[in-house]
Scaffold this motif. Sequence first.
Motif, PDB file in Angstrom:
ATOM      1  N   UNK A   1      52.159  -6.312  -2.795  1.00  0.00           N
ATOM      2  CA  UNK A   1      51.594  -7.637  -3.057  1.00  0.00           C
ATOM      3  C   UNK A   1      50.523  -7.940  -2.024  1.00  0.00           C
ATOM      4  N   UNK A   2      49.356  -8.388  -2.467  1.00  0.00           N
ATOM      5  CA  UNK A   2      48.241  -8.577  -1.549  1.00  0.00           C
ATOM      6  C   UNK A   2      48.476  -9.733  -0.580  1.00  0.00           C
ATOM      7  N   UNK A   3      49.262 -10.719  -0.981  1.00  0.00           N
ATOM      8  CA  UNK A   3      49.540 -11.842  -0.094  1.00  0.00           C
ATOM      9  C   UNK A   3      50.875 -12.454  -0.494  1.00  0.00           C
ATOM     10  N   UNK A   4      51.299 -13.453   0.269  1.00  0.00           N
ATOM     11  CA  UNK A   4      52.628 -14.012   0.020  1.00  0.00           C
ATOM     12  C   UNK A   4      52.667 -14.810  -1.277  1.00  0.00           C
ATOM     13  N   UNK A   5      51.543 -15.380  -1.704  1.00  0.00           N
ATOM     14  CA  UNK A   5      51.526 -16.090  -2.986  1.00  0.00           C
ATOM     15  C   UNK A   5      51.797 -15.116  -4.129  1.00  0.00           C
TER      16      UNK A   5
ATOM     17  N   UNK B   1      62.694 -20.681  -3.156  1.00  0.00           N
ATOM     18  CA  UNK B   1      62.012 -19.704  -2.327  1.00  0.00           C
ATOM     19  C   UNK B   1      61.057 -20.391  -1.355  1.00  0.00           C
ATOM     20  N   UNK B   2      61.003 -19.872  -0.131  1.00  0.00           N
ATOM     21  CA  UNK B   2      60.091 -20.340   0.916  1.00  0.00           C
ATOM     22  C   UNK B   2      59.146 -19.185   1.219  1.00  0.00           C
ATOM     23  N   UNK B   3      57.853 -19.427   1.178  1.00  0.00           N
ATOM     24  CA  UNK B   3      56.859 -18.378   1.376  1.00  0.00           C
ATOM     25  C   UNK B   3      56.470 -18.282   2.850  1.00  0.00           C
ATOM     26  N   UNK B   4      56.366 -17.054   3.367  1.00  0.00           N
ATOM     27  CA  UNK B   4      56.020 -16.845   4.778  1.00  0.00           C
ATOM     28  C   UNK B   4      55.155 -15.603   4.916  1.00  0.00           C
ATOM     29  N   UNK B   5      54.152 -15.711   5.801  1.00  0.00           N
ATOM     30  CA  UNK B   5      53.339 -14.551   6.125  1.00  0.00           C
ATOM     31  C   UNK B   5      51.873 -14.708   5.766  1.00  0.00           C
TER      32      UNK B   5
END
Length: 336
Positions: free
Chosen positions: A184-188, A202-206
């Motif tokens: 995955x290119x990014x957390x989104x 879910x909590x997104x991080x990074x």
Amino acid sequence: MFPSPLIAAPMAGGVSTMELVTEVGRADGLGFLAAGYKSADDMQAEITAVRASNLPFGVNLFVPGPPASNRDALRAYRDSLGPLADHFGVTLPEPRYDADAWDSKIETLLAEPVPFVSLTFGLPDRSVIRALQDRGTVVIATVTRLPELLIAQHHGVDAAIIQHSSAGGHSAVFDAGASADESAVDVATLTADLIPHASVPLIAAGGLTGGSDIRNALAAGAVAVQVGTLFLRTPESGARQPHKDALGCPAFPRTAMTRAFSGRPARGLENRFMREHRDAPLGYPELHYVTAPLRAAATAAGDPEAMALWAGTGYRAAAPIGAAAVCGLLLAGLDR
């Protein structure tokens, strides 16, 4: 479930101070104490102090894994660091294992429950999760890929932090020997990939650097985001000054993953120590204790080339401003 869409990541090693946690809370974020590397008594003292603020907060725990089986490789790595130890005038200890006072910390959190507990480096027995929940604590797993999310949900956690490989500090990957999942290119994107399989929030991080990143993560299905690196340069952060300075220094143009400091994959500003020890063995926390005197001596000497400069890929967005100002900018960015 969460009082804010913005969570300040727990950063162990003294970075997530009580002042940082309470200042984030006052600025309408949710702060987390980092219990890793602390005694149960020290963790309890910090909980007591933060609880007095009457703000919601959480505590992060490192879930202990088994002792390393590659003792010979760890000793050989220790011996290879001899010249650098001599340079700094320190003696490196033998590799040693401990469980980071896990049992005592769980006893404390059961006796004096906190609103949130997040777990890093895997999951404990289901009975531990249920016991915390029975005390009214929301239990959050940290996962890096779909199989880990499915395991966490099977264990009965209340929510999951989705940590992308761009996050700073230690990867929460359950198997420390597994390669980073960079599909995955990014957390989104990672969040969008996992949402169809999620039965918990879910909590997104990074790699989050500002309002647009956060909006994208929330639009992908996350209920909140967790941000760490953007708080590193704040005056409330306990990061050492050479670490803070390095985040804005052109001599450190990139981050990289490394096992060189702790025996577990972690992302930081690429420095000489990381480049010279790309083949460091696995072995956490054994290797963490081996290199601890080196890291401390390098910090005391103001030598960032031998320090663990943990940082995510968005480190250039970290500014030397107050934690409340960081929260204000990020939360204001959600309205644009």
